[in-house]
Enzyme design. Structure first.
Site, PDB file in Angstrom:
ATOM      1  CB  THR A  48      -0.941  -0.009   1.216  1.00  0.00           C
ATOM      2  OG1 THR A  48      -1.637  -1.262   1.250  1.00  0.00           O
ATOM      3  CG2 THR A  48      -1.959   1.114   1.154  1.00  0.00           C
ATOM      4  CE1 TYR A 137       0.929  -9.365   1.917  1.00  0.00           C
ATOM      5  CE2 TYR A 137       2.658  -7.736   1.587  1.00  0.00           C
ATOM      6  CZ  TYR A 137       1.364  -8.161   1.391  1.00  0.00           C
ATOM      7  OH  TYR A 137       0.495  -7.376   0.660  1.00  0.00           O
ATOM      8  CE  LYS A 166      -0.815  -7.698   4.480  1.00  0.00           C
ATOM      9  NZ  LYS A 166      -0.227  -6.462   3.900  1.00  0.00           N
ATOM     10  CB  ILE A 207      -1.760  -5.836   7.801  1.00  0.00           C
ATOM     11  CG1 ILE A 207      -0.876  -6.289   8.966  1.00  0.00           C
ATOM     12  CG2 ILE A 207      -1.074  -4.699   7.042  1.00  0.00           C
ATOM     13  CD1 ILE A 207       0.507  -6.773   8.561  1.00  0.00           C
TER      14      ILE A 207
END
Length: 298
Positions: A48, A137, A166, A207
């Site tokens: 992001t 992740y 994640k 998240i």
């Protein structure tokens, strides 16, 4: 080391630009807003945060700003430190640790499609290079490579500071299977659309992209779920349905930055190519949905 260390409501921070450069003042202001609205941790320079188009100097600056802004608060900094080159990922991890980050988020290496053994060795090297928590992740839709449940569990058991993953694969079955085989694992949702399903199936945090805009709601949803008040958590999740949907009408972070701009939270709607502003149609759709939420500017 306590592996249960960076959980709860976390925000995948956008990186605001102004005149082609990182808008450092706006960045610090956005982080302060997160602190004031109940977020447990901020995640600078992840997907992001447009990490792929930041220079290494800008990457480091964003981490430094996040650490400095969160200093003296309860909010932790989980710094993005991933790369498809292990030596580079190790360097980013070391920088984050040396400059005060509480932990790092390390994305599965992209493009070069390593084997599961390669992924294991990659993450083991990162974990051995720092003594702060490491969150894996998994986002195969972006990386073209998926880390398997077996590899995640092996890393968790072999590396003291790898405390969880994640998950942004969209595969709820994989998440449930992961916790069934290793219930100590800290499973973190990486997709706003499935925050509630993951939290209600044993996840320990999120998240979030949406929390850039609505940190108080994401914080409330997360903490209701962690307190096993699933009725209230589901209620908030339902309220967030339309905004979560529209914030992914184009590639992240295009919609969320557009929404932040419309809300007056950033001064300039700027991206770095190959990312660009949304289509006129999607801009109008984002604007319409924004009107339904009590967000500054509407």
């Amino acid at each position: 080391m306590d592996k249960n260390i960076i959980i709860g409501a976390m925000t995948a921070l956008i990186t605001p630009f102004k005149n082609g450069k990182v808008d450092e003042q706006s960045y610090a202001r956005l982080i302060k807003r997160q602190i004031e609205n109940g977020i447990d941790a901020v995640v600078p320079v992840g997907t992001t945060g447009e990490s792929a188009t930041l220079t290494h100097e800008e990457h480091r600056t964003c981490i430094e700003i996040a650490v400095e802004t969160c200093k003296g608060t309860k909010v932790k900094v989980l710094a993005g430190a991933g790369s498809n080159a292990t030596h580079e990922a190790v360097g980013l991890a070391k920088f984050a640790k040396e400059h005060g980050a509480d932990g790092i988020l390390s994305v599965v290496p992209y493009y070069n499609k390593p084997t599961q053994q390669g992924l294991y060795e990659h993450y083991k090297a990162i974990a051995q290079s720092v003594d702060i928590p490491v969150l894996l992740y998994n986002v195969p839709g972006r990386t073209g490579c998926e880390i398997s449940t077996d590899t995640i569990i092996k890393l968790f058991r072999d590396c003291e500071n790898i405390y969880g993953v994640k998950e942004a694969s969209g595969n709820i079955d994989k998440c449930v299977d992961l916790l069934a085989h290793e219930p100590r694992m800290m499973l973190i949702s990486g997709e706003d659309a499935i925050n509630y399903p993951i939290l209600s199936n044993g996840g320990k945090g999120v998240i979030s992209v949406t929390s850039n805009l609505l940190p108080d709601m994401i914080s409330a949803l997360t903490h209701f779920a962690l307190d096993e008040n699933y009725k209230e958590a589901k209620k908030i999740n339902d309220e967030l349905y339309n905004i979560n949907k529209i914030l992914f009408c184009e590639s992240n972070p295009i919609p969320i930055k557009t929404a932040m701009y419309l809300a007056g939270l950033i001064e300039s709607l700027e991206f770095r190519l190959p990312l660009c502003s949304p289509s006129k149609e999607n801009f109008a759709k984002i604007e319409e949905v924004m009107k339904k939420y009590k967000i500054k500017g509407f």
